[in-house]
Design a protein around this motif. Structure first.
Motif, mmCIF file in Angstrom:
data_model
loop_
_atom_site.group_PDB
_atom_site.id
_atom_site.type_symbol
_atom_site.label_atom_id
_atom_site.label_comp_id
_atom_site.label_asym_id
_atom_site.label_seq_id
_atom_site.Cartn_x
_atom_site.Cartn_y
_atom_site.Cartn_z
ATOM 1 N N LEU A 4 -10.101 -41.557 28.981
ATOM 2 C CA LEU A 4 -9.752 -41.940 30.354
ATOM 3 C C LEU A 4 -9.212 -43.371 30.445
ATOM 4 O O LEU A 4 -8.838 -43.825 31.521
ATOM 5 N N GLY A 5 -9.190 -44.087 29.322
ATOM 6 C CA GLY A 5 -8.738 -45.483 29.319
ATOM 7 C C GLY A 5 -9.689 -46.352 28.517
ATOM 8 O O GLY A 5 -10.674 -45.864 27.951
ATOM 9 N N ASN A 6 -9.403 -47.634 28.487
ATOM 10 C CA ASN A 6 -10.178 -48.562 27.658
ATOM 11 C C ASN A 6 -11.190 -49.360 28.473
ATOM 12 O O ASN A 6 -10.917 -49.747 29.608
ATOM 13 N N VAL A 7 -12.337 -49.583 27.848
ATOM 14 C CA VAL A 7 -13.412 -50.376 28.447
ATOM 15 C C VAL A 7 -13.770 -51.477 27.460
ATOM 16 O O VAL A 7 -13.995 -51.202 26.275
ATOM 17 N N PHE B 219 -25.852 -47.009 28.137
ATOM 18 C CA PHE B 219 -25.312 -46.594 29.429
ATOM 19 C C PHE B 219 -24.734 -47.785 30.163
ATOM 20 O O PHE B 219 -25.121 -48.936 29.935
ATOM 21 N N ILE B 220 -23.787 -47.477 31.054
ATOM 22 C CA ILE B 220 -23.147 -48.488 31.888
ATOM 23 C C ILE B 220 -23.668 -48.303 33.304
ATOM 24 O O ILE B 220 -23.532 -47.218 33.886
ATOM 25 N N SER C 265 -13.768 -55.633 31.338
ATOM 26 C CA SER C 265 -12.481 -55.014 31.635
ATOM 27 C C SER C 265 -12.655 -53.504 31.553
ATOM 28 O O SER C 265 -13.280 -53.006 30.618
ATOM 29 N N GLY C 266 -12.119 -52.789 32.548
ATOM 30 C CA GLY C 266 -12.167 -51.334 32.491
ATOM 31 C C GLY C 266 -13.187 -50.681 33.401
ATOM 32 O O GLY C 266 -13.484 -49.494 33.237
ATOM 33 N N LYS D 204 -13.508 -43.723 37.010
ATOM 34 C CA LYS D 204 -12.864 -42.423 36.753
ATOM 35 C C LYS D 204 -13.865 -41.437 36.149
ATOM 36 O O LYS D 204 -13.853 -40.249 36.447
ATOM 37 N N MET D 205 -14.727 -41.958 35.262
ATOM 38 C CA MET D 205 -15.749 -41.104 34.643
ATOM 39 C C MET D 205 -16.628 -40.458 35.710
ATOM 40 O O MET D 205 -17.002 -39.289 35.613
ATOM 41 N N LEU D 206 -16.949 -41.263 36.738
ATOM 42 C CA LEU D 206 -17.844 -40.783 37.792
ATOM 43 C C LEU D 206 -17.212 -39.684 38.640
ATOM 44 O O LEU D 206 -17.913 -38.954 39.328
#
Length: 196
Positions: A30-33, A121-122, A150-151, A157-159
């Protein structure tokens, strides 16, 4: 003489003061974190996490538990839900002054406070009920060891990915959110900071 001594002391201390906190980039589907780690606050936890990163352990793992208003958890299962073998568990370092605030990254564990291995976890909410309260089974809390710098839009988006139950696991994204690669960034240009 006094000035010379002060100059020497300043030069000796400077490399330590200017050392930047390590940063890890998670390249996901879904992209970079990017996560800044806090070794001063959680030395063993950061060392443990970085070793998994260096070993390539997280590559190909998924965010397997995503709960809007709470957190996104990953780092333990492959996309076909095989749990990866881990190194021994580490000691809980939750009493380090860091809070489970929005954007912070903490270690997942079982009911045993000292059972964290690879999963993390975030936090996407102010989860103060996960913070350290006392050094016992009920009060240990969950060790915060970093923060997303960043991200967070990727985490959001994950949520939004619909979830379901997969075997004994709940809140599993129906579309796998895969960590394609976790890598340590060159943080020489990063601004050093002690977490607060």
């Amino acid at each position: 003489m006094k000035r010379l001594l002060l100059l020497i002391c300043a030069l000796l201390v400077a490399p330590t003061v200017l050392a930047a906190n390590p940063q890890v980039e998670l390249k996901t589907t879904l992209g970079n974190v990017v996560i800044e780690l806090y070794p001063e606050n959680a030395p063993k936890t950061v060392e443990n996490f970085l070793q998994y990163v260096k070993d390539g352990f997280y590559d190909g793992t998924i965010f397997h538990r995503v709960i809007p208003g709470f957190m996104a958890q990953g780092g333990g299962f492959t996309r076909n839900f095989q749990q990866k073998p881990t190194r021994p568990a580490i000691r809980n370092e939750a009493g380090n002054g860091l809070r489970n605030a929005i954007g912070t990254v903490a270690m997942a564990r079982t009911a045993d406070p000292h059972s964290a291995t690879a999963q993390f976890f975030i936090n996407v909410a102010e989860n103060d009920f996960l913070d350290f309260k006392s050094p016992d089974d009920k009060g240990y809390g969950y060790t915060v060891f970093g923060r997303v710098t960043s991200g967070m839009e990727v985490v959001q988006k994950m949520l939004q990915v619909p979830t379901s139950t997969a075997g004994p696991h709940q809140n599993v994204p129906r579309q796998p959110i895969v960590i394609e690669q976790a890598r340590l960034l060159d943080s020489a240009a990063s601004k050093p900071a002690k977490a607060k």
